[in-house]
Every structure is written in C-alpha cells, then in structure tokens.
Design a protein around this motif. Structure first.
Motif, PDB file in Angstrom:
ATOM      1  N   ILE A   3      -2.810 -23.318  13.023  1.00 24.24           N
ATOM      2  CA  ILE A   3      -2.622 -23.752  11.598  1.00 24.24           C
ATOM      3  C   ILE A   3      -1.876 -24.933  11.726  1.00 24.24           C
ATOM      4  N   THR A   4      -2.712 -26.043  11.364  1.00 26.52           N
ATOM      5  CA  THR A   4      -2.237 -27.366  11.212  1.00 26.52           C
ATOM      6  C   THR A   4      -1.886 -27.620   9.720  1.00 26.52           C
ATOM      7  N   ILE A   5      -0.462 -28.248   9.722  1.00 26.64           N
ATOM      8  CA  ILE A   5      -0.030 -28.829   8.462  1.00 26.64           C
ATOM      9  C   ILE A   5      -0.165 -30.265   8.281  1.00 26.64           C
ATOM     10  N   ARG A   6      -0.785 -30.864   7.373  1.00 20.94           N
ATOM     11  CA  ARG A   6      -0.714 -32.135   7.245  1.00 20.94           C
ATOM     12  C   ARG A   6      -0.845 -32.778   5.998  1.00 20.94           C
ATOM     13  N   THR A   7      -0.709 -33.829   5.464  1.00 21.79           N
ATOM     14  CA  THR A   7      -1.022 -34.367   4.357  1.00 21.79           C
ATOM     15  C   THR A   7      -2.272 -34.128   3.835  1.00 21.79           C
ATOM     16  N   ALA A   8      -2.599 -33.926   2.585  1.00 26.35           N
ATOM     17  CA  ALA A   8      -4.018 -33.430   1.933  1.00 26.35           C
ATOM     18  C   ALA A   8      -4.791 -34.645   1.822  1.00 26.35           C
ATOM     19  N   ALA A   9      -5.822 -34.827   2.299  1.00 25.45           N
ATOM     20  CA  ALA A   9      -6.988 -36.052   2.094  1.00 25.45           C
ATOM     21  C   ALA A   9      -7.700 -35.911   0.768  1.00 25.45           C
ATOM     22  N   PRO A  10      -7.914 -36.702   0.168  1.00 26.91           N
ATOM     23  CA  PRO A  10      -8.627 -36.803  -1.243  1.00 26.91           C
ATOM     24  C   PRO A  10      -9.750 -36.072  -1.155  1.00 26.91           C
ATOM     25  N   ALA A  11     -10.555 -35.840  -0.253  1.00 24.59           N
ATOM     26  CA  ALA A  11     -11.748 -35.111  -0.059  1.00 24.59           C
ATOM     27  C   ALA A  11     -11.425 -33.656  -0.099  1.00 24.59           C
ATOM     28  N   GLU A  12     -10.243 -33.150   0.077  1.00 25.92           N
ATOM     29  CA  GLU A  12      -9.710 -31.751  -0.076  1.00 25.92           C
ATOM     30  C   GLU A  12      -8.920 -31.435  -1.447  1.00 25.92           C
ATOM     31  N   TYR A  13      -8.902 -32.342  -2.229  1.00 21.66           N
ATOM     32  CA  TYR A  13      -7.927 -32.084  -3.654  1.00 21.66           C
ATOM     33  C   TYR A  13      -8.703 -31.061  -4.283  1.00 21.66           C
ATOM     34  N   ALA A  14      -9.969 -31.149  -4.581  1.00 19.10           N
ATOM     35  CA  ALA A  14     -10.695 -30.146  -5.165  1.00 19.10           C
ATOM     36  C   ALA A  14     -10.509 -28.646  -4.901  1.00 19.10           C
ATOM     37  N   LEU A  42      -2.352 -27.155 -12.073  1.00 18.81           N
ATOM     38  CA  LEU A  42      -2.715 -26.619 -10.570  1.00 18.81           C
ATOM     39  C   LEU A  42      -3.689 -27.079  -9.870  1.00 18.81           C
ATOM     40  N   ARG A  43      -4.849 -27.554 -10.887  1.00 18.82           N
ATOM     41  CA  ARG A  43      -6.222 -28.170 -10.293  1.00 18.82           C
ATOM     42  C   ARG A  43      -6.096 -29.602 -10.019  1.00 18.82           C
ATOM     43  N   ASP A  44      -4.955 -30.117 -10.639  1.00 19.57           N
ATOM     44  CA  ASP A  44      -4.912 -31.753 -10.579  1.00 19.57           C
ATOM     45  C   ASP A  44      -4.136 -32.270  -9.428  1.00 19.57           C
ATOM     46  N   VAL A  45      -4.684 -31.894  -8.116  1.00 17.94           N
ATOM     47  CA  VAL A  45      -4.206 -32.028  -6.777  1.00 17.94           C
ATOM     48  C   VAL A  45      -3.812 -33.876  -6.650  1.00 17.94           C
ATOM     49  N   ALA A  46      -4.838 -34.743  -7.376  1.00 17.35           N
ATOM     50  CA  ALA A  46      -4.828 -36.034  -7.225  1.00 17.35           C
ATOM     51  C   ALA A  46      -3.400 -36.763  -8.139  1.00 17.35           C
ATOM     52  N   LEU A  55       0.794 -31.153   0.826  1.00 15.30           N
ATOM     53  CA  LEU A  55       0.514 -30.902   2.443  1.00 15.30           C
ATOM     54  C   LEU A  55      -0.460 -29.603   1.962  1.00 15.30           C
ATOM     55  N   VAL A  56      -1.334 -29.534   3.041  1.00 17.18           N
ATOM     56  CA  VAL A  56      -2.290 -28.434   3.313  1.00 17.18           C
ATOM     57  C   VAL A  56      -2.063 -27.838   4.722  1.00 17.18           C
ATOM     58  N   ALA A  57      -2.525 -26.495   4.824  1.00 17.02           N
ATOM     59  CA  ALA A  57      -2.582 -25.503   5.736  1.00 17.02           C
ATOM     60  C   ALA A  57      -4.168 -25.719   6.111  1.00 17.02           C
ATOM     61  N   VAL A  58      -4.349 -25.932   7.318  1.00 16.40           N
ATOM     62  CA  VAL A  58      -5.909 -26.226   7.758  1.00 16.40           C
ATOM     63  C   VAL A  58      -5.903 -25.497   9.200  1.00 16.40           C
ATOM     64  N   LEU A  64      -6.513 -23.715   3.955  1.00 14.91           N
ATOM     65  CA  LEU A  64      -6.279 -22.233   3.426  1.00 14.91           C
ATOM     66  C   LEU A  64      -5.064 -22.138   2.299  1.00 14.91           C
ATOM     67  N   GLY A  65      -4.687 -23.451   2.122  1.00 14.45           N
ATOM     68  CA  GLY A  65      -3.503 -23.247   1.099  1.00 14.45           C
ATOM     69  C   GLY A  65      -2.716 -24.496   1.059  1.00 14.45           C
ATOM     70  N   GLY A  66      -1.937 -24.692   0.177  1.00 12.27           N
ATOM     71  CA  GLY A  66      -0.737 -26.150   0.025  1.00 12.27           C
ATOM     72  C   GLY A  66       0.060 -25.864  -0.743  1.00 12.27           C
ATOM     73  N   VAL A  67       0.933 -27.002  -0.653  1.00 12.11           N
ATOM     74  CA  VAL A  67       2.416 -27.120  -1.173  1.00 12.11           C
ATOM     75  C   VAL A  67       2.578 -28.518  -1.722  1.00 12.11           C
ATOM     76  N   THR A  68       3.329 -28.607  -2.763  1.00 14.34           N
ATOM     77  CA  THR A  68       3.646 -30.058  -3.283  1.00 14.34           C
ATOM     78  C   THR A  68       5.180 -30.170  -3.031  1.00 14.34           C
ATOM     79  N   PHE A  69       5.599 -31.308  -2.038  1.00 17.94           N
ATOM     80  CA  PHE A  69       6.788 -31.427  -1.622  1.00 17.94           C
ATOM     81  C   PHE A  69       7.245 -32.682  -2.389  1.00 17.94           C
ATOM     82  N   VAL A  70       8.313 -32.671  -3.363  1.00 12.78           N
ATOM     83  CA  VAL A  70       9.026 -33.556  -3.901  1.00 12.78           C
ATOM     84  C   VAL A  70      10.522 -34.078  -3.507  1.00 12.78           C
ATOM     85  N   PRO A  71      10.148 -35.182  -2.832  1.00 15.66           N
ATOM     86  CA  PRO A  71      11.184 -35.590  -1.932  1.00 15.66           C
ATOM     87  C   PRO A  71      12.371 -36.244  -2.674  1.00 15.66           C
TER      88      PRO A  71
END
Length: 168
Positions: A3-14, A42-46, A55-58, A64-71
């Motif tokens: 599993i790779t965890i990284r910042t979500a790319a705009p193409a993955e938002y939907a 929940l749908r408004d990832v942008a 972040l997304v798990a790829v 496969l999934g994601g999370v929002t991290f609020v620093p």
C-alpha cells in the motif's frame, strides 16, 4: 499487499469522493441515507484538498480509500484546538477493508502531525458504530476523550460523535 500512502491527485478526487460516500452509506452512518446533506461534503474532495491535506491509499494505481488531515485548524477542523491536528473522513472501500489501508492512512496522519510545528496532539471525531476504525485508533495509542464528545446537529437526537486523541 504493498500500500502506498500519498497526497490525492485531482484526477482521483471523484473516485475518493465516491468511496467515502459509499462507505458512509453502506455502513449506515448517514441518518437520512441518500438524501443526507453530508453526502455532498463527503464527495467534495476538491474542497477538502483546498483547505487541508487529502491522502489516499493506493495499490497498483487503484485508490482503496482516503483520509483528510487537518494540520492547523481552519475550515476543515471540527474539534482541533491550538496545538492540535485533526483526522477527518477516513474511509476505505468495502472490498479493500481488512487489508491494512485504514491503518496505513491513520499512521500517515500521525507521522504528518509529528512534523507540524507546535503540534502536541492529534484528535478526531467518530461515530459510535465505526468499530473497525475505533480498533485502529486504539491499537495506535489513541485514547477516548469523552469530555470532548459533541453533536454536530444539536437539534438531532443521538448524533453524538465520540472523540479520541493521541498525544505526540
């Protein structure tokens, strides 16, 4: 599974938005089902990505999934106070559950929180029925903070969110 965890790319938002919406719907976490207004959030990832870190798990190029991290607070923070980062909207697709994606996403948030200057705690809110997520949080050292439990819709009965924190 690698599993790779990284910042979500705009193409993955939907795709991530739909995974998140379907996870909440499928687990019965939305009181008003398909008509629940929270589905739009929940749908408004942008929007989330513009205000926090998404972040997304790829695996093999598949989200496969994601999370929002609020620093550091801001419009995406629900309960974070000064010196706290926050986790929001953790979701993993049903077919990927139990394979470590959720835990990897939470671990990535813990590591990010440790790099935020002045951050001493990582906090989150969760619904009572999210038991698999609770097990992840507790396994990683988060503790319950019942004094911070809250209701995002005070006029709605029994929508109390329970809270956890991890001291860094």
């Amino acid at each position: 599974m690698d599993i790779t965890i990284r910042t979500a790319a705009p193409a993955e938002y939907a795709a991530l938005g739909e995974i998140t919406a379907q996870a909440y719907l499928g687990d019965g976490l939305l009181d008003f089902g398909q008509s629940d207004q929270y589905l739009d959030e929940l749908r408004d990832v942008a929007k989330r990505a513009a205000e926090a870190d998404v972040l997304v798990a790829v695996v093999d190029g598949r989200v496969l999934g994601g999370v929002t991290f609020v620093p550091t607070g801001g419009p995406m923070a629900d309960i974070a106070r000064a010196g706290e980062a926050e986790i929001r909207m953790l979701a993993v697709s049903p077919e990927a559950r139990g394979r470590g994606a959720g835990e990897a996403l939470v671990r990535a948030c813990v590591e990010r929180a440790r790099t935020v200057e002045g951050c001493v705690r990582l906090v989150l809110s969760t619904q009572r029925g999210m038991r698999a997520a609770h097990r992840i949080y507790e396994r990683l050292g988060f503790t319950r903070t019942p004094e911070r439990d809250w209701n995002p819709l005070p006029d709605h009965l029994d929508l109390t969110l329970i809270t956890y924190e991890l001291t860094l």
